[in-house]
Enzyme design. Structure first.
Site, PDB file in Angstrom:
ATOM      1  CB  CYS A 125      -0.948  -0.004   1.199  1.00  7.04           C
ATOM      2  SG  CYS A 125      -0.189  -0.560   2.731  1.00  7.04           S
ATOM      3  N   GLY A 156      -4.172  -0.560   7.854  1.00  5.11           N
ATOM      4  CA  GLY A 156      -3.292  -1.467   7.142  1.00  5.11           C
ATOM      5  C   GLY A 156      -3.043  -2.764   7.891  1.00  5.11           C
ATOM      6  CG  HIS A 239      -0.447   4.001   4.268  1.00  3.46           C
ATOM      7  ND1 HIS A 239      -1.111   3.861   5.462  1.00  3.46           N
ATOM      8  CD2 HIS A 239      -0.180   2.728   3.834  1.00  3.46           C
ATOM      9  CE1 HIS A 239      -1.245   2.571   5.738  1.00  3.46           C
ATOM     10  NE2 HIS A 239      -0.692   1.871   4.766  1.00  3.46           N
TER      11      HIS A 239
END
Length: 344
Positions: A125, A156, A239
Site C-alpha cells: 500500500c 493497514g 498513508h
C-alpha cells in the site's frame, strides 16, 4: 461476468465489492471468507461462503478473482482459482517476489499485462502511491536514489486492529490526559510505533523491505538505491510518505510540477502546488480515495547540483493502495464502465 473475491469481509474486500459495481455493473459475485456468513454492505446483503468450498470438485468456475488474504491462505487458494479458470489478482506478499509473476502499479507498468497473463501480484500500500509519483519524474530526469519515511494508518493492520484502535482511542482520549497516560505503550491509539514486524538481520522490517524491493521491480530498476523507514501512526485510514529523491539530471521544479499535473503523464495523481503542503493530509486522501496526492516539492538544500528534491505523497491505503489498484489491473483484461478505474 463472474467475479470471485476471497477475503470479502475484510476492509479491502469490502472496498473491492464497491468498486466492482462501478467497473462492471451487473457482474455476478461469488464471495468467500473464512466461514459461511452474511455480509451487509451499503444497505445490501451478500451471501459469503467459507473459502474451503473452493476445494470441492463442483466449485464455481469464473472469469476474475481478487484475493485479499494472508500469505498462507493465498498460497493455498490462488493455484486452485487458476485451475478453475479465473484470472487472479493477489494482494498478499506471496507472489510479489516471483520473477514469473508481474507486480503492477496501474498507471506505472500496467502495460505489461496482456491476455497471456493469468496471475498478477498487487503491490504494498505504500509502494503504489510512491511509484505513481516517481514514474513521470523518472522519465524526465532519470532516477538515481530514493530515501522514504512512511507514516502508515492502522487500517493497514486489518479490521480487528482498526476496531481495537478506535475503541482504545475513544477510551483514552476521554481521560483528557495531556501526556497520554491512559494509552497502552505499545498500542496504536495516541501513539507512533515502528512498523517493525519481520525485522531481519539487515535491521529492516518486512514492510521496509517490501517498499525497497517492490519499487525496484515495478520501475524495472533492480539496482536502484532505495532506503525506507516505516512507522505506524494513530490514524484510521491514509498513508503519508516523505521522500528525498535524487535524479540523474538537475530538476526544474516548474517542469516537475507540470508533469505531475498532467493526467496523461501522471495518471491517478493529484498534484497540489505550494511548499506548505495545503491539502496534503491523511484525511484529505480519504476524500479523494483513488488518486495519490503529491506535493511539497522542494529542492534539497544539501545538494548543490539540484538533483535532489523533497516530496510528499499521500494515499488511501484501502483504496488506491489496495482495492482500486487491483481493479485497475483487472481492467487490462476486462474493460471498465467507469473510466476513472480504467488502466492505460
Amino acid at each position: 461476468m463472474r467475479i470471485c473475491i476471497l477475503g470479502a469481509t475484510g476492509l479491502v474486500g469490502r472496498e473491492t465489492i464497491t468498486l466492482i459495481a462501478r467497473a462492471w455493473p451487473g457482474a455476478t459475485l461469488a464471495l468467500f471468507a473464512s466461514r459461511d456468513q452474511e455480509l451487509t454492505l451499503d444497505g445490501k446483503s451478500y451471501e459469503v461462503l467459507g473459502a474451503s468450498r473452493l476445494e470441492a470438485q463442483d466449485a464455481p468456475r469464473g472469469d476474475l478473482a481478487f484475493v485479499a488474504l494472508d500469505d498462507e491462505h493465498s498460497k493455498r487458494y490462488v493455484p486452485r482459482l487458476l485451475e478453475l479458470g479465473y484470472r487472479v489478482i493477489d494482494k498478499s506478499n506471496t507472489y510479489r517476489t516471483d520473477p514469473k509473476v508481474p507486480l503492477v502499479a496501474a498507471g506505472v507498468n500496467s502495460s505489461i499485462i496482456d491476455d497471456s497473463v493469468r496471475l498478477v501480484a498487487n503491490p504494498n500500500c505504500t509502494t503504489i502511491p510512491l511509484t505513481l509519483a516517481l514514474s513521470p519524474l523518472r522519465r524526465e530526469f532519470g532516477l538515481s536514489a530514493v530515501t522514504v519515511s512512511t507514516y502508515q494508518a492502522v487500517s493497514g493492520a486489518g479490521i480487528a486492529a482498526l476496531d481495537a484502535f478506535l475503541a482504545d482511542a475513544r477510551d483514552g482520549y476521554q481521560a483528557l490526559d495531556r501526556l497520554g497516560g491512559p494509552f497502552k505503550l505499545s498500542g496504536y491509539a495516541g501513539n507512533v510505533v515502528p512498523h517493525n514486524g519481520g525485522t531481519d538481520e539487515s535491521g529492516f522490517s518486512s514492510e521496509e523491505r517490501k517498499l525497497i524491493f517492490e519499487s525496484r521491480k515495478i520501475l524495472a530498476m533492480p539496482e536502484l538505491g532505495v532506503s525506507a523507514q516505516c512507522c505506524r501512526v494513530a490514524v484510521a485510514v491514509g498513508h503519508y510518505e516523505n521522500a528525498w529523491v535524487t535524479f540523474e539530471r538537475p530538476v526544474d521544479l516548474e517542469r516537475a510540477a507540470s508533469l505531475l499535473s498532467d493526467p496523461a503523464q501522471a495518471p491517478y495523481v493529484k498534484y497540489l502546488p505550494g511548499a506548505a503542503g495545503e491539502g496534503l493530509s491523511a484525511l484529505h486522501c480519504v476524500q479523494d480515495r483513488d488518486r495519490a496526492l503529491v506535493g511539497r516539492i522542494r529542492p534539497d538544500a544539501r545538494d548543490r547540483d539540484r538533483k535532489t528534491v523533497c516530496i510528499t505523497v499521500v494515499g488511501d491505503n484501502l483504496r488506491l493502495g489496495a482495492a482500486t489498484n487491483a481493479v485497475r489491473i483487472a481492467t487490462r483484461w476486462f474493460k471498465s464502465a467507469d473510466q476513472d478505474l480504467q488502466a492505460p
